[in-house]
Design a protein around this motif. Sequence first.
Motif, PDB file in Angstrom:
ATOM      1  N   SER A   1       0.842  -1.191   0.000  1.00  5.18           N
ATOM      2  CA  SER A   1       0.000   0.000   0.000  1.00  5.18           C
ATOM      3  C   SER A   1       0.879   1.244   0.000  1.00  5.18           C
ATOM      4  O   SER A   1       1.992   1.241   0.552  1.00  5.18           O
ATOM      5  CB  SER A   1      -0.936   0.021   1.221  1.00  5.18           C
ATOM      6  N   LEU A   2       0.386   2.277  -0.663  1.00  3.87           N
ATOM      7  CA  LEU A   2       1.112   3.546  -0.758  1.00  3.87           C
ATOM      8  C   LEU A   2       0.155   4.703  -0.528  1.00  3.87           C
ATOM      9  O   LEU A   2      -1.058   4.592  -0.739  1.00  3.87           O
ATOM     10  CB  LEU A   2       1.763   3.722  -2.132  1.00  3.87           C
ATOM     11  N   ARG A   3       0.732   5.819  -0.157  1.00  3.81           N
ATOM     12  CA  ARG A   3      -0.002   7.086  -0.103  1.00  3.81           C
ATOM     13  C   ARG A   3       0.690   8.062  -1.041  1.00  3.81           C
ATOM     14  O   ARG A   3       1.917   8.231  -0.988  1.00  3.81           O
ATOM     15  CB  ARG A   3      -0.022   7.649   1.311  1.00  3.81           C
ATOM     16  N   GLU A   4      -0.101   8.692  -1.909  1.00  2.00           N
ATOM     17  CA  GLU A   4       0.380   9.704  -2.842  1.00  2.00           C
ATOM     18  C   GLU A   4      -0.217  11.054  -2.461  1.00  2.00           C
ATOM     19  O   GLU A   4      -1.438  11.168  -2.293  1.00  2.00           O
ATOM     20  CB  GLU A   4      -0.033   9.360  -4.268  1.00  2.00           C
ATOM     21  N   ASP A   5       0.625  12.066  -2.324  1.00  3.11           N
ATOM     22  CA  ASP A   5       0.181  13.437  -2.075  1.00  3.11           C
ATOM     23  C   ASP A   5       0.710  14.330  -3.183  1.00  3.11           C
ATOM     24  O   ASP A   5       1.924  14.353  -3.434  1.00  3.11           O
ATOM     25  CB  ASP A   5       0.681  13.940  -0.716  1.00  3.11           C
ATOM     26  N   VAL A   6      -0.185  15.042  -3.849  1.00  7.69           N
ATOM     27  CA  VAL A   6       0.185  15.908  -4.966  1.00  7.69           C
ATOM     28  C   VAL A   6      -0.195  17.347  -4.637  1.00  7.69           C
ATOM     29  O   VAL A   6      -1.325  17.628  -4.214  1.00  7.69           O
ATOM     30  CB  VAL A   6      -0.522  15.471  -6.268  1.00  7.69           C
ATOM     31  N   ASP A   7       0.759  18.254  -4.808  1.00  5.99           N
ATOM     32  CA  ASP A   7       0.513  19.700  -4.789  1.00  5.99           C
ATOM     33  C   ASP A   7       0.806  20.211  -6.190  1.00  5.99           C
ATOM     34  O   ASP A   7       1.846  19.876  -6.766  1.00  5.99           O
ATOM     35  CB  ASP A   7       1.423  20.407  -3.780  1.00  5.99           C
TER      36      ASP A   7
ATOM     37  N   ILE B   1      -3.767   0.503  -2.953  1.00  7.19           N
ATOM     38  CA  ILE B   1      -3.626  -0.832  -2.373  1.00  7.19           C
ATOM     39  C   ILE B   1      -3.438  -1.798  -3.531  1.00  7.19           C
ATOM     40  O   ILE B   1      -4.289  -1.880  -4.427  1.00  7.19           O
ATOM     41  CB  ILE B   1      -4.860  -1.232  -1.541  1.00  7.19           C
ATOM     42  N   LEU B   2      -2.327  -2.523  -3.533  1.00  9.52           N
ATOM     43  CA  LEU B   2      -1.996  -3.434  -4.623  1.00  9.52           C
ATOM     44  C   LEU B   2      -1.767  -4.845  -4.099  1.00  9.52           C
ATOM     45  O   LEU B   2      -1.242  -5.031  -2.986  1.00  9.52           O
ATOM     46  CB  LEU B   2      -0.729  -2.970  -5.347  1.00  9.52           C
ATOM     47  N   GLU B   3      -2.157  -5.830  -4.915  1.00 10.74           N
ATOM     48  CA  GLU B   3      -1.809  -7.214  -4.619  1.00 10.74           C
ATOM     49  C   GLU B   3      -0.362  -7.442  -5.039  1.00 10.74           C
ATOM     50  O   GLU B   3       0.015  -7.153  -6.173  1.00 10.74           O
ATOM     51  CB  GLU B   3      -2.740  -8.167  -5.363  1.00 10.74           C
TER      52      GLU B   3
ATOM     53  N   ASP C   1     -18.027  12.895   1.840  1.00  6.55           N
ATOM     54  CA  ASP C   1     -18.814  11.701   1.515  1.00  6.55           C
ATOM     55  C   ASP C   1     -17.998  10.641   0.792  1.00  6.55           C
ATOM     56  O   ASP C   1     -18.442   9.504   0.662  1.00  6.55           O
ATOM     57  CB  ASP C   1     -20.016  12.082   0.648  1.00  6.55           C
ATOM     58  N   GLU C   2     -16.814  11.012   0.293  1.00  3.28           N
ATOM     59  CA  GLU C   2     -15.959  10.068  -0.416  1.00  3.28           C
ATOM     60  C   GLU C   2     -14.567  10.097   0.211  1.00  3.28           C
ATOM     61  O   GLU C   2     -14.064  11.160   0.580  1.00  3.28           O
ATOM     62  CB  GLU C   2     -15.876  10.420  -1.898  1.00  3.28           C
ATOM     63  N   PHE C   3     -13.969   8.911   0.307  1.00  6.15           N
ATOM     64  CA  PHE C   3     -12.673   8.791   0.962  1.00  6.15           C
ATOM     65  C   PHE C   3     -11.729   7.959   0.107  1.00  6.15           C
ATOM     66  O   PHE C   3     -12.153   7.065  -0.625  1.00  6.15           O
ATOM     67  CB  PHE C   3     -12.823   8.134   2.343  1.00  6.15           C
ATOM     68  N   THR C   4     -10.452   8.271   0.207  1.00  2.00           N
ATOM     69  CA  THR C   4      -9.420   7.417  -0.370  1.00  2.00           C
ATOM     70  C   THR C   4      -8.725   6.703   0.790  1.00  2.00           C
ATOM     71  O   THR C   4      -8.599   7.261   1.888  1.00  2.00           O
ATOM     72  CB  THR C   4      -8.429   8.236  -1.220  1.00  2.00           C
ATOM     73  N   ALA C   5      -8.309   5.461   0.544  1.00  2.00           N
ATOM     74  CA  ALA C   5      -7.797   4.632   1.636  1.00  2.00           C
ATOM     75  C   ALA C   5      -6.417   4.088   1.315  1.00  2.00           C
ATOM     76  O   ALA C   5      -6.140   3.684   0.184  1.00  2.00           O
ATOM     77  CB  ALA C   5      -8.751   3.469   1.906  1.00  2.00           C
ATOM     78  N   HIS C   6      -5.561   4.095   2.321  1.00  2.00           N
ATOM     79  CA  HIS C   6      -4.312   3.348   2.253  1.00  2.00           C
ATOM     80  C   HIS C   6      -4.139   2.583   3.553  1.00  2.00           C
ATOM     81  O   HIS C   6      -4.737   2.920   4.582  1.00  2.00           O
ATOM     82  CB  HIS C   6      -3.110   4.261   1.980  1.00  2.00           C
ATOM     83  N   LEU C   7      -3.345   1.527   3.483  1.00  2.00           N
ATOM     84  CA  LEU C   7      -3.134   0.671   4.638  1.00  2.00           C
ATOM     85  C   LEU C   7      -1.799   0.981   5.290  1.00  2.00           C
ATOM     86  O   LEU C   7      -0.842   1.364   4.615  1.00  2.00           O
ATOM     87  CB  LEU C   7      -3.147  -0.802   4.213  1.00  2.00           C
ATOM     88  N   SER C   8      -1.751   0.785   6.596  1.00  2.00           N
ATOM     89  CA  SER C   8      -0.493   0.888   7.337  1.00  2.00           C
ATOM     90  C   SER C   8      -0.495  -0.192   8.410  1.00  2.00           C
ATOM     91  O   SER C   8      -1.485  -0.903   8.584  1.00  2.00           O
ATOM     92  CB  SER C   8      -0.345   2.275   7.971  1.00  2.00           C
ATOM     93  N   ALA C   9       0.589  -0.300   9.158  1.00  2.00           N
ATOM     94  CA  ALA C   9       0.635  -1.292  10.225  1.00  2.00           C
ATOM     95  C   ALA C   9      -0.433  -1.028  11.271  1.00  2.00           C
ATOM     96  O   ALA C   9      -0.920  -1.956  11.925  1.00  2.00           O
ATOM     97  CB  ALA C   9       2.024  -1.292  10.866  1.00  2.00           C
TER      98      ALA C   9
END
Length: 360
Positions: free
Chosen positions: A237-243, A259-261, A307-315
């Motif tokens: 899993s990754l988090r991307e932040d763009v400015d 989130i990737l297999e 009302d909409e969310f993006t998700a990433h996983l962490s420990a």
Amino acid sequence: MKWIITGLSMLLSVAGAQAAGCGGTQGLPDWARAGTYRGTLGPLPVSLSLDPKGESRYFYEGRSLDLFLETGRAGNQLVLQESVRRELGGDPVVTGCFTLMPAPGGLKGTWQAPGAARPQEVTLTPLDAGRLPLRLPLSPGLSALRRDDPLAFLKLNRPWVTLTGGRAVREPLSGVTYPRVPGASGALNAALQDRQLRHAADALDCRALLPEAAQKDPQEGYTLRAAITLSNARLLSLREDVDYYCGGAHPDNWTQGVILERDTGRAVPLTTLFPKLSAARQKTLYLSGVKTKVEAECLDVLREDADEFTAHLSAAGVNLTPSDLPHVVSACAETVTLPYAALRGDANLNSPLVKTLYPK
């Protein structure tokens, strides 16, 4: 991101039409067809994308930033008007005029800058990007880019720079850097390359839309921060932040969870792992977790608009970030971590992917 870039380029085109033009009129010669061409403008190599019904553009291959073109005609000649903005807040000015006609093997004609004593010769031949050799590992995104956006493919299809012991790769033109996993499967590396490709193409598009005075300013344009937040035997899993600031009314930003297999590189929807974690339940759990992290004004905004969310996983758990807030309140988009223990009832505990999140 692409819709923002297209919208801004349309604004530039409309503004450019109000400037002193290249002498053409509306409409197109009967022979004009959409296509991608490669050749020379004077002594310099260029590539040009002609879209009579949409956005035409070209770039000098030594510079790799697009210049936008308006299409018109002068008799049976195709006229392409090149316009740029010099400064932020300034109107576009005409910086060049193409006059082209069909010729054996492609297009021929001239390009002339306003006030120049003489035009420069232009020779263009159709480009079949499918015949170009690959300089990067083959991936679905690279194939799609070669098919759908040959100009971007020409810029990005070159060796990239491996960094930090193979844990990151930098695309040299845009400067976009993205994580890698040493020893990962070819499919996972392809998925990571494809995400980087999209960001790199958007970064180059964004910089091309900036006024000339801002194009070399490292504080302007498109900045990506991407980090691996979870890596286990089956999931990455990754988090991307763009400015980004592409010359519009204001800068903007967004966050994307990935989130990737790990074996296949395929994207894994959050609800594949947690089938009961519906959009409504995500909001309920998010609001419960965020109320101690934000001021009352932001909490009201989040109750109303998130009302909409993006998700990433962490420990620590599933991390939710609002993805649909208006720009003026985007600072309220705090990330909330939902511990895996609290989500056990929402999880597909029979899934081999989920079992890596709930070790015995």
